[in-house]
Scaffold this motif. Structure first.
Motif, mmCIF file in Angstrom:
data_model
loop_
_atom_site.group_PDB
_atom_site.id
_atom_site.type_symbol
_atom_site.label_atom_id
_atom_site.label_comp_id
_atom_site.label_asym_id
_atom_site.label_seq_id
_atom_site.Cartn_x
_atom_site.Cartn_y
_atom_site.Cartn_z
ATOM 1 N N ILE A 89 0.829 -1.213 0.000
ATOM 2 C CA ILE A 89 0.000 0.000 0.000
ATOM 3 C C ILE A 89 0.859 1.257 0.000
ATOM 4 N N ALA A 90 0.265 2.352 -0.444
ATOM 5 C CA ALA A 90 0.918 3.666 -0.458
ATOM 6 C C ALA A 90 -0.182 4.723 -0.475
ATOM 7 N N MET A 91 0.225 5.981 -0.334
ATOM 8 C CA MET A 91 -0.745 7.076 -0.434
ATOM 9 C C MET A 91 -1.062 7.323 -1.899
ATOM 10 N N SER A 92 -2.322 7.654 -2.161
ATOM 11 C CA SER A 92 -2.772 7.894 -3.521
ATOM 12 C C SER A 92 -3.602 9.163 -3.547
ATOM 13 N N GLY A 93 -3.520 9.918 -4.640
ATOM 14 C CA GLY A 93 -4.324 11.134 -4.780
ATOM 15 C C GLY A 93 -3.803 12.241 -3.905
ATOM 16 N N GLY A 94 -4.450 13.396 -3.992
ATOM 17 C CA GLY A 94 -4.065 14.543 -3.173
ATOM 18 C C GLY A 94 -2.679 15.051 -3.485
ATOM 19 N N GLY A 95 -2.258 14.931 -4.747
ATOM 20 C CA GLY A 95 -0.928 15.376 -5.146
ATOM 21 C C GLY A 95 -0.786 16.878 -5.082
ATOM 22 N N CYS A 96 0.134 17.409 -5.870
ATOM 23 C CA CYS A 96 0.427 18.835 -5.820
ATOM 24 C C CYS A 96 -0.763 19.704 -6.220
ATOM 25 N N CYS A 97 -1.599 19.194 -7.078
ATOM 26 C CA CYS A 97 -2.709 20.001 -7.587
ATOM 27 C C CYS A 97 -4.046 19.695 -6.935
ATOM 28 N N GLY A 98 -4.185 18.548 -6.286
ATOM 29 C CA GLY A 98 -5.462 18.159 -5.696
ATOM 30 C C GLY A 98 -5.502 18.479 -4.217
ATOM 31 N N PRO A 99 -6.694 18.562 -3.660
ATOM 32 C CA PRO A 99 -6.804 18.825 -2.226
ATOM 33 C C PRO A 99 -6.277 17.643 -1.411
ATOM 34 N N ALA A 101 -7.375 16.437 1.206
ATOM 35 C CA ALA A 101 -8.446 15.597 1.746
ATOM 36 C C ALA A 101 -8.718 14.391 0.846
ATOM 37 N N GLN A 102 -8.300 14.462 -0.419
ATOM 38 C CA GLN A 102 -8.545 13.354 -1.334
ATOM 39 C C GLN A 102 -7.458 12.286 -1.250
ATOM 40 N N ALA A 103 -6.385 12.536 -0.536
ATOM 41 C CA ALA A 103 -5.328 11.541 -0.400
ATOM 42 C C ALA A 103 -5.866 10.362 0.399
ATOM 43 N N ARG A 104 -5.675 9.159 -0.140
ATOM 44 C CA ARG A 104 -6.184 7.950 0.492
ATOM 45 C C ARG A 104 -5.118 6.876 0.404
ATOM 46 N N LYS A 123 -4.545 -3.076 -8.432
ATOM 47 C CA LYS A 123 -3.763 -1.877 -8.129
ATOM 48 C C LYS A 123 -4.678 -0.654 -8.163
ATOM 49 N N SER A 124 -4.445 0.289 -7.294
ATOM 50 C CA SER A 124 -5.146 1.586 -7.147
ATOM 51 C C SER A 124 -6.447 1.497 -6.356
ATOM 52 N N TRP A 125 -6.849 0.300 -5.912
ATOM 53 C CA TRP A 125 -8.020 0.216 -5.042
ATOM 54 C C TRP A 125 -7.711 0.917 -3.731
ATOM 55 N N LYS A 126 -8.675 1.658 -3.225
ATOM 56 C CA LYS A 126 -8.514 2.357 -1.939
ATOM 57 C C LYS A 126 -8.793 1.380 -0.794
ATOM 58 N N VAL A 127 -7.976 1.462 0.264
ATOM 59 C CA VAL A 127 -8.158 0.619 1.445
ATOM 60 C C VAL A 127 -9.016 1.396 2.437
ATOM 61 N N VAL A 128 -10.187 0.847 2.784
ATOM 62 C CA VAL A 128 -11.141 1.532 3.650
ATOM 63 C C VAL A 128 -10.985 1.093 5.102
ATOM 64 N N SER A 129 -10.884 -0.231 5.321
ATOM 65 C CA SER A 129 -10.744 -0.731 6.685
ATOM 66 C C SER A 129 -10.022 -2.070 6.678
ATOM 67 N N ILE A 130 -9.468 -2.403 7.837
ATOM 68 C CA ILE A 130 -8.788 -3.684 8.031
ATOM 69 C C ILE A 130 -9.345 -4.283 9.311
ATOM 70 N N VAL A 135 -9.335 2.846 8.118
ATOM 71 C CA VAL A 135 -7.979 3.287 7.780
ATOM 72 C C VAL A 135 -7.971 4.810 7.741
ATOM 73 N N THR A 136 -7.065 5.411 8.530
ATOM 74 C CA THR A 136 -6.998 6.871 8.612
ATOM 75 C C THR A 136 -5.726 7.442 8.007
ATOM 76 N N GLY A 137 -4.733 6.602 7.774
ATOM 77 C CA GLY A 137 -3.484 7.084 7.196
ATOM 78 C C GLY A 137 -2.570 5.920 6.857
ATOM 79 N N LEU A 138 -1.490 6.229 6.161
ATOM 80 C CA LEU A 138 -0.588 5.186 5.681
ATOM 81 C C LEU A 138 0.107 4.453 6.824
ATOM 82 N N ASP A 139 0.670 5.185 7.780
ATOM 83 C CA ASP A 139 1.381 4.529 8.890
ATOM 84 C C ASP A 139 0.455 3.600 9.661
ATOM 85 N N GLN A 140 -0.743 4.089 9.955
ATOM 86 C CA GLN A 140 -1.717 3.285 10.699
ATOM 87 C C GLN A 140 -2.116 2.052 9.895
ATOM 88 N N ALA A 141 -2.323 2.206 8.586
ATOM 89 C CA ALA A 141 -2.720 1.085 7.733
ATOM 90 C C ALA A 141 -1.610 0.040 7.646
#
Length: 155
Positions: A89-99, A101-104, A123-130, A135-141
């Motif tokens: 897993i990794a962070m997705s979205g919310g890059g330099c141009c996006g808000p 809040a959209q980083a997931r 690939k690119s599926w968002k992780v919602v819960s485990i 899931v609230t962030g990359l480290d926690q996930a």
């Protein structure tokens, strides 16, 4: 001489026309806000119940349940049975141009012929819960994945 008024006799009003008495619908606030609020509470209650059930099922059956959201589609629950889950897993979205809040947290890589690929994870599926934990962030996930996978049998 004017006749005296009794204390219970109402005073005559000025030339204003009299208003009809107020009804219960005149006094009550609009119900739209209450309905929206109620539906949000119900939705949150259902989500909390589902999360609790996922955690219980995972504990009893010895699997790790991960909820994903594909790019387009409804939430998908995938049950992993061995500790080699076969995805990163990794962070997705919310890059330099996006808000921001959209980083997931999203699936970065799916191992060929791994458990995740066999179960249909892409690939690119968002992780919602485990296991029912949102899931609230990359480290926690990453910590959740490692902790829950460690409890599963080896592949």
């Amino acid at each position: 001489m004017r006749p005296s008024r009794s204390p219970t006799m109402p005073r005559s009003t000025s030339s204003r026309p009299s208003r009809p008495p107020r009804t219960a619908t005149d006094v009550q606030p609009p119900r739209t806000a209450a309905l929206v609020s109620c539906s949000c509470v119900v939705k949150e209650s259902v989500e909390a119940t589902c999360a609790t059930m996922d955690a219980a099922v995972a504990a009893v059956t010895g699997v790790m349940i991960v909820e994903f959201v594909p790019d387009k589609g409804a939430v998908r629950k995938v049950s992993f049975k061995t500790n080699n889950v076969g995805f990163e897993i990794a962070m997705s979205g919310g890059g330099c141009c996006g808000p921001a809040a959209q980083a997931r947290v999203a699936v970065k890589k799916v191992d060929k012929k791994g458990q995740a690929e066999t179960l249909g994870v892409l690939k690119s599926w968002k992780v919602v819960s485990i296991n029912g934990t949102p899931v609230t962030g990359l480290d926690q996930a990453q910590k959740l994945l490692a902790d829950c996978a460690a409890k599963l049998p080896q592949a």
